[in-house]
Design an enzyme around this catalytic site. Structure first.
Site, PDB file in Angstrom:
ATOM      1  N   PRO A  11      22.921 -10.199 -15.972  1.00 16.08           N
ATOM      2  CA  PRO A  11      22.341  -9.395 -17.034  1.00 16.08           C
ATOM      3  C   PRO A  11      23.302  -8.405 -17.685  1.00 16.08           C
ATOM      4  CG  PRO A  11      21.419  -8.816 -14.894  1.00 16.08           C
ATOM      5  CD  PRO A  11      22.200 -10.071 -14.702  1.00 16.08           C
ATOM      6  N   ASN A  12      23.152  -8.321 -18.987  1.00  9.98           N
ATOM      7  CA  ASN A  12      23.861  -7.382 -19.870  1.00  9.98           C
ATOM      8  C   ASN A  12      25.308  -7.775 -20.161  1.00  9.98           C
ATOM      9  OD1 ASN A  12      21.643  -5.507 -20.197  1.00  9.98           O
ATOM     10  ND2 ASN A  12      22.005  -4.928 -18.072  1.00  9.98           N
ATOM     11  N   ARG A  19      30.454  -1.310 -25.023  1.00  8.86           N
ATOM     12  CA  ARG A  19      30.289   0.085 -24.580  1.00  8.86           C
ATOM     13  C   ARG A  19      30.940   0.270 -23.201  1.00  8.86           C
ATOM     14  NH1 ARG A  19      26.134   0.449 -20.895  1.00  8.86           N
ATOM     15  NH2 ARG A  19      24.883  -1.425 -20.800  1.00  8.86           N
ATOM     16  N   TYR A  24      34.508  -1.059 -18.140  1.00  8.72           N
ATOM     17  CA  TYR A  24      34.479  -2.519 -18.258  1.00  8.72           C
ATOM     18  C   TYR A  24      35.520  -3.095 -19.222  1.00  8.72           C
ATOM     19  CZ  TYR A  24      30.012  -1.783 -15.922  1.00  8.72           C
ATOM     20  OH  TYR A  24      29.044  -1.418 -15.025  1.00  8.72           O
ATOM     21  N   ASN A  73      29.453 -13.577 -11.645  1.00  6.66           N
ATOM     22  CA  ASN A  73      29.313 -12.123 -11.766  1.00  6.66           C
ATOM     23  C   ASN A  73      27.812 -11.867 -11.901  1.00  6.66           C
ATOM     24  OD1 ASN A  73      29.182  -9.434 -12.370  1.00  6.66           O
ATOM     25  ND2 ASN A  73      30.853  -9.474 -13.868  1.00  6.66           N
ATOM     26  N   ALA A  76      23.975  -6.548 -12.212  1.00  8.92           N
ATOM     27  CA  ALA A  76      23.070  -5.674 -11.445  1.00  8.92           C
ATOM     28  C   ALA A  76      22.283  -6.420 -10.371  1.00  8.92           C
ATOM     29  CB  ALA A  76      22.121  -4.958 -12.397  1.00  8.92           C
ATOM     30  N   GLU A  97      32.749 -14.416  -5.969  1.00  4.18           N
ATOM     31  CA  GLU A  97      31.987 -13.336  -6.606  1.00  4.18           C
ATOM     32  C   GLU A  97      32.979 -12.460  -7.363  1.00  4.18           C
ATOM     33  OE1 GLU A  97      29.924 -10.843  -3.795  1.00  4.18           O
ATOM     34  OE2 GLU A  97      29.389  -9.374  -5.349  1.00  4.18           O
ATOM     35  N   HIS A  99      33.608  -9.071  -9.984  1.00  4.55           N
ATOM     36  CA  HIS A  99      33.171  -7.873 -10.696  1.00  4.55           C
ATOM     37  C   HIS A  99      34.358  -7.359 -11.503  1.00  4.55           C
ATOM     38  CE1 HIS A  99      29.416  -7.735  -8.536  1.00  4.55           C
ATOM     39  NE2 HIS A  99      30.112  -8.032  -7.443  1.00  4.55           N
ATOM     40  N   ARG A 106      32.770   3.125  -7.172  1.00  2.00           N
ATOM     41  CA  ARG A 106      31.727   3.631  -8.061  1.00  2.00           C
ATOM     42  C   ARG A 106      30.598   4.319  -7.279  1.00  2.00           C
ATOM     43  NH1 ARG A 106      30.243  -0.536 -12.362  1.00  2.00           N
ATOM     44  NH2 ARG A 106      29.305   1.357 -13.196  1.00  2.00           N
TER      45      ARG A 106
HETATM   46  O1  CA2 Z   1      31.937  -4.719 -12.800  1.00  2.00           O
HETATM   47  C1  CA2 Z   1      31.152  -5.655 -12.972  1.00  2.00           C
HETATM   48  O2  CA2 Z   1      31.495  -6.748 -13.410  1.00  2.00           O
HETATM   49  C2  CA2 Z   1      29.657  -5.439 -12.695  1.00  2.00           C
HETATM   50  O3  CA2 Z   1      29.143  -6.609 -12.071  1.00  2.00           O
HETATM   51  C3  CA2 Z   1      28.985  -5.203 -14.027  1.00  2.00           C
HETATM   52  C4  CA2 Z   1      27.504  -4.787 -13.914  1.00  2.00           C
HETATM   53  C5  CA2 Z   1      27.303  -3.677 -12.922  1.00  2.00           C
HETATM   54  O4  CA2 Z   1      25.906  -3.493 -12.692  1.00  2.00           O
HETATM   55  C6  CA2 Z   1      27.989  -3.958 -11.606  1.00  2.00           C
HETATM   56  O5  CA2 Z   1      27.872  -2.820 -10.805  1.00  2.00           O
HETATM   57  C7  CA2 Z   1      29.449  -4.275 -11.778  1.00  2.00           C
HETATM   58  C8  CA2 Z   1      26.933  -4.291 -15.212  1.00  2.00           C
HETATM   59  C9  CA2 Z   1      27.221  -5.093 -16.419  1.00  2.00           C
HETATM   60  C10 CA2 Z   1      26.837  -4.286 -17.621  1.00  2.00           C
HETATM   61  O6  CA2 Z   1      27.243  -4.952 -18.770  1.00  2.00           O
HETATM   62  C11 CA2 Z   1      27.839  -4.252 -19.756  1.00  2.00           C
HETATM   63  C12 CA2 Z   1      27.495  -4.565 -21.028  1.00  2.00           C
HETATM   64  C13 CA2 Z   1      28.089  -3.913 -22.074  1.00  2.00           C
HETATM   65  C14 CA2 Z   1      29.039  -2.977 -21.855  1.00  2.00           C
HETATM   66  C15 CA2 Z   1      29.376  -2.678 -20.583  1.00  2.00           C
HETATM   67  C16 CA2 Z   1      28.773  -3.314 -19.524  1.00  2.00           C
END
Ligand code: CA2
Length: 157
Positions: A11-12, A19, A24, A73, A76, A97, A99, A106
């Protein structure tokens, strides 16, 4: 025929690069896909993203019969989804896996990934380049392209 490597994104991550660049980076998911394809060379890649837990599980089930390895990946869902963990446990080939951020540096809620119990290896904190490292690791473990690593060394087939 060579089985593809499944690169699954949770997700996301479709919003990557838009952002929180300090955590990231600025690489978009489209660019991450290009990195994976470059790292894989001739090896076929199935690159997918979903915001839905059920969809990710269905793709892992599909991979059980079809894939040489999984790079995932789970975003969340890493910290919440026993259902994705159970699906990954059905997969016998290498699972990396990944990240983008170093989750261990974090806040506490981001530190304990349930997925790692099913993973062959975990990559965290290399930014988007970690995906290329992960894809290369699957190629190596799957025995392609002058492989030097073996499942004996990693303790997982
Ligand atoms: O560091 C990673 O790749 C994570 O898996 C990214 C997840 C976070 O919940 C993990 O703790 C670590 C979150 C991805 C959020 O996606 C974004 C979308 C737009 C801008 C920044 C992040």
């Amino acid at each position: 025929m060579t089985k593809p490597i499944y690169v699954l994104n949770g997700p996301n991550l479709n919003r990557l690069g838009t952002r929180e660049p300090e955590i990231y980076g600025r690489t978009t998911l489209v660019q991450v896909e290009a990195l994976c394809r470059q790292a894989a060379g001739e090896w076929p890649i199935e690159f997918r993203q979903s915001n839905s837990e059920a969809q990710l599980i269905d793709w892992i089930h599909e991979a059980v019969d079809r894939a040489a390895g999984i790079v995932i990946n789970p975003a969340a869902y890493s910290f919440t989804s026993i259902a994705i963990l159970d699906a990954l446990k059905m997969f016998a080939a290498p699972i990396i896996e990944i990240h983008i951020s170093n989750i261990h540096r974090r806040e506490e809620i981001y530190q304990r990934s349930l997925m790692s119990r099913a993973a062959t290896a975990v990559i965290a904190g290399l930014g988007a380049k970690g995906y290329a490292v992960a894809v290369r690791a699957v190629v190596e473990l799957a025995g392609g392209d002058g492989a030097v690593m073996s499942s004996v060394e990693t303790g997982r087939t």
